[in-house]
Motif scaffolding. Structure first.
Motif, mmCIF file in Angstrom:
data_model
loop_
_atom_site.group_PDB
_atom_site.id
_atom_site.type_symbol
_atom_site.label_atom_id
_atom_site.label_comp_id
_atom_site.label_asym_id
_atom_site.label_seq_id
_atom_site.Cartn_x
_atom_site.Cartn_y
_atom_site.Cartn_z
ATOM 1 N N TRP A 1 110.555 -13.108 -28.038
ATOM 2 C CA TRP A 1 111.463 -12.565 -29.060
ATOM 3 C C TRP A 1 112.907 -12.559 -28.546
ATOM 4 C CZ3 TRP A 1 111.136 -10.829 -34.070
ATOM 5 C CH2 TRP A 1 112.207 -10.052 -34.544
ATOM 6 N N ALA B 1 115.274 -18.121 -29.722
ATOM 7 C CA ALA B 1 114.426 -17.536 -30.756
ATOM 8 C C ALA B 1 115.239 -16.877 -31.849
ATOM 9 C CB ALA B 1 113.480 -16.506 -30.152
ATOM 10 N N SER B 2 116.496 -16.536 -31.548
ATOM 11 C CA SER B 2 117.255 -15.775 -32.530
ATOM 12 C C SER B 2 117.569 -16.662 -33.726
ATOM 13 C CB SER B 2 118.538 -15.228 -31.917
ATOM 14 O OG SER B 2 119.227 -16.286 -31.309
ATOM 15 N N SER B 3 117.282 -16.152 -34.896
ATOM 16 C CA SER B 3 117.607 -16.872 -36.110
ATOM 17 C C SER B 3 118.696 -16.088 -36.815
ATOM 18 C CB SER B 3 116.368 -17.015 -36.984
ATOM 19 O OG SER B 3 115.766 -15.761 -37.146
ATOM 20 N N ASN C 1 118.852 -14.376 -39.386
ATOM 21 C CA ASN C 1 118.597 -13.082 -39.997
ATOM 22 C C ASN C 1 118.123 -12.052 -38.975
ATOM 23 O OD1 ASN C 1 116.172 -14.208 -39.494
ATOM 24 N ND2 ASN C 1 115.376 -14.070 -41.587
ATOM 25 N N SER C 2 118.470 -12.244 -37.742
ATOM 26 C CA SER C 2 118.110 -11.244 -36.748
ATOM 27 C C SER C 2 119.303 -10.954 -35.854
ATOM 28 C CB SER C 2 116.955 -11.770 -35.886
ATOM 29 O OG SER C 2 116.849 -10.985 -34.735
ATOM 30 N N SER C 3 119.562 -9.704 -35.641
ATOM 31 C CA SER C 3 120.671 -9.350 -34.772
ATOM 32 C C SER C 3 120.150 -8.701 -33.508
ATOM 33 C CB SER C 3 121.595 -8.363 -35.487
ATOM 34 O OG SER C 3 120.886 -7.174 -35.719
ATOM 35 N N SER C 4 118.817 -8.648 -33.417
ATOM 36 C CA SER C 4 118.240 -7.915 -32.303
ATOM 37 C C SER C 4 118.327 -8.712 -31.012
ATOM 38 C CB SER C 4 116.774 -7.621 -32.632
ATOM 39 O OG SER C 4 116.064 -7.454 -31.467
ATOM 40 N N GLN C 5 118.953 -8.185 -30.042
ATOM 41 C CA GLN C 5 119.066 -8.837 -28.735
ATOM 42 C C GLN C 5 118.856 -7.785 -27.658
ATOM 43 O OE1 GLN C 5 119.597 -12.066 -27.691
ATOM 44 N NE2 GLN C 5 119.216 -12.651 -29.802
ATOM 45 N N ALA C 6 117.630 -7.447 -27.422
ATOM 46 C CA ALA C 6 117.363 -6.455 -26.388
ATOM 47 C C ALA C 6 117.854 -6.985 -25.045
ATOM 48 C CB ALA C 6 115.871 -6.174 -26.319
#
Lengths: 122, 498
Positions: free
Chosen positions: B468, B473-475, B477-482
């Motif tokens: 993830w 993997a980041s597309s 519609n995702s802002s999640s970057q742990a």
């Protein structure tokens, strides 16, 4: 679909993945799984946003209507602004009772996913 | 009589349409796909030389609409039509309308279809040539009370079936006289609703039988072949899921006897082309079940163990040509298994999974065959049967074929749509399947509920978390970057796009 390779105790293992609408599809050790980050920052921030009373953009799009101005009072569930994304309208409501402390966008603003649009305080 | 044609209409969709187009291409025939509005995003649509839209998504307005199919075939200049399986493939009226309009119907005559489609008439024919039938009574227009009386004469358990039926509808098992009246009434209602006739018949119910069928073929000059057996015992609500051949349940003597009976039956009704005679087998005694007057979903099992191409021979038969087979070489070699890939969620009791198919990976290799109807970007809609593909393997022994199928399915990847692959794997590993002793009650008895999802083990969740967080993997519609410190990880990670 993309390939990934991990090395575990010196053993290389291969898998496949693709992110589809916020869900991770993983093929790993002969099985296909879907996975969403449970304890990741996204969830954590969503919970604390609720707590703090921020209104976030649920998806990228454009602000089309603002119904409350800074300093106005607002009730939980009351409509604060409207945005448009993928040719559909979305109503964004306040999560709590309080005052509009900060309005960070104006009509016509392009917003990103999870961008903070409004802060509601007491 | 030889009859040439150059362009063939395909009145079907999905993987079977792809299968037919391939055979036509190899024979140098032009193809036109008669498709519904939603099927513009499908492999067959892209592969066909020509396309003709016959109506909106609901099957009664397109794939089941006789006149629209006829009109589409004529308007696109086809001289012949292949109906595939399902939809109008066993509709005598459709076959007749094709002939009326000068279209060659790739299949048997309307007379053969209607004779074998009437289950009671079919049984009379079968009895005449000495094929064993299940003890039963035909009871058209009888009252439920009268039917119950007949049921008592035959003995419980007994099955009540629709005279015009098939596919499990209008079919009920009466275990005892208690509650039997309601079941009979319910079967009559289902029969009326599904087939337009509430006529029923009764048949002894076998509670530990195997489903064995014989592929038969009568070529363009009237030579009748039996192309050996397939076992389709793994069924859920009379829907086949895994098919294989040859069956482990048949001795060579029994195989020879049943094969000859099947061939005789095909010949005696003046059959033409590919057909299947279905039997139930219990305690080494076999009984005629029904005849399917079309290509079967599981025809690749026969193709793999015999090395034949049934669809090309169907075309040659329609042209009035003899089959190319030398009977000396028509001997099964090894063992073949077919798994049907359904777009459904086995962890939620098999509810259909619809939406856009994303990445797919079909792991090619010796003795592996994939019949695939949809590719990345295609919409899997809720309008039709959820079967999106079939996987067929062949190896020298049944045990090796099972291992090959398990390996192949483990390497098969489908993203965006849930599939029954985990369910198939569970069946392939079940001791009753492995030793070949399963009966038609196998699934109901051993897999009555949805599969249970085991919680992810810690390694798997770690891998998922890590993937993830991969930059690739980041597309959008995702802002999640742990941050990478989130992962207590002994792993090193590589990635590359493919």
């Amino acid at each position: 679909m993309k390939r990934f390779i991990v090395e575990l105790d010196g053993q290389r293992e291969e898998g496949w993945f693709e992110k589809i609408k916020g869900t991770l599809w993983v093929h790993w050790r002969g099985q296909t799984l879907t996975w969403e980050p449970k304890s990741s920052e996204r969830k954590r921030s969503r919970d604390s946003d609720l707590h703090r009373g921020e209104i976030l953009a649920p998806m990228p799009g454009k602000i089309t209507k603002i119904l409350k101005q800074e300093g106005e009072s607002v009730k939980s569930g009351e409509l604060v602004l409207v945005m448009e994304a993928m040719k559909m309208e979305y109503s964004l409501n306040s999560h709590r009772d309080g005052l509009i402390k900060k309005l960070k966008v104006s009509v016509g603003s392009q917003v990103e996913l999870h961008q903070i649009l409004v802060e509601v305080g007491s | 009589m030889k009859r040439a044609f150059r362009k063939i209409a395909i009145a079907n969709r999905g993987e079977v349409a792809v299968r037919i187009i391939r055979a036509a291409q190899e024979l140098g025939l032009e193809t036109v796909l008669l498709h519904s509005e939603v099927d513009v995003g499908s492999r067959a649509y892209r592969m066909a030389d020509d396309r003709y839209c016959i109506g909106p998504a609901p099957a009664p307005e397109s794939y089941l609409h006789i006149e629209r199919n006829i009109q589409g075939a004529l308007a696109s200049g086809a001289q012949a039509l292949h109906p595939g399986f399902g939809f109008l493939s066993e509709n005598a009226q459709f076959a007749k309308r094709c002939l009326d309009e000068g279209l060659i119907f790739v299949g048997p005559s309307p007379q053969s279809i209607s004779l074998m489609g009437d289950k009671v008439e079919a049984k009379k024919r079968v009895a005449k040539i000495g094929i064993p039938l299940l003890p039963g009574v035909e009871c058209p227009t009888a009252s439920p009370d009268k039917i119950l009386e007949h049921a008592k004469e035959i003995g419980f358990p007994v099955m009540v079936k629709a005279r015009a039926g098939g596919g499990g509808r209008g079919m009920k098992i009466l275990q005892s006289p208690q509650g039997a009246l309601e079941l009979i009434e319910s079967a009559a209602r289902e029969a009326l609703h599904s087939f337009g006739s509430s006529d029923l018949f009764l048949e002894r119910y076998l509670d530990h039988a195997k489903h064995i069928e014989f592929q038969i073929f009568v070529d363009g000059v009237g030579q009748a072949f039996h192309l050996f057996d397939r076992e389709c015992t793994v069924q859920r609500r009379h829907q086949k899921i895994i098919e294989e051949g040859p069956s482990v349940a048949l001795s060579e003597e029994l195989r020879q006897e049943m094969g000859e009976q099947a061939r005789n039956l095909a010949q005696s009704v003046g059959y033409k082309g590919a057909g299947t005679i279905e039997f139930l087998l219990q305690d080494d005694q076999y009984y005629f079940l029904e005849m399917n007057t079309r290509l079967q979903v599981e025809h690749p099992v026969t193709e793999e163990i015999l090395g034949v191409d049934l669809v090309k021979e169907q075309f040659r038969t329609a042209m009035g040509e003899p089959a190319l087979w030398n009977p000396i070489f028509l001997k099964p070699r090894g063992h073949a298994i077919e798994c049907r890939i359904y777009a459904e969620d086995p962890y939620q009791n098999g509810i259909p999974s619809t939406g856009v198919l994303h990445g797919t990976l079909w792991p090619d290799g010796p003795g592996r065959r994939f019949e695939v109807g949809f590719e990345e970007g295609d919409l899997i809609s809720s309008y039709y049967d959820p079967m999106i593909a079939k996987v067929i393997v062949r190896d020298e022994t049944r045990a090796r074929a099972i291992e090959k199928m398990k390996t192949t399915l483990a390497q098969t990847v489908l993203f965006g749509i849930k599939t029954n692959i985990d369910y198939l794997q569970a069946i392939l590993s079940h001791p009753e399947f492995v030793d070949g002793s399963m009966t038609t009650q196998f699934l109901e008895r051993n897999f009555p509920n949805a599969l249970k999802r085991e919680p992810l083990d810690s390694k798997t969740s770690q891998v998922a978390q890590m993937v993830w967080n991969l930059p690739s993997a980041s597309s959008s519609n995702s802002s999640s970057q742990a941050s990478s410190s989130d992962i207590p990880s002994p792993w090193s990670t590589f990635w590359r796009g493919v």
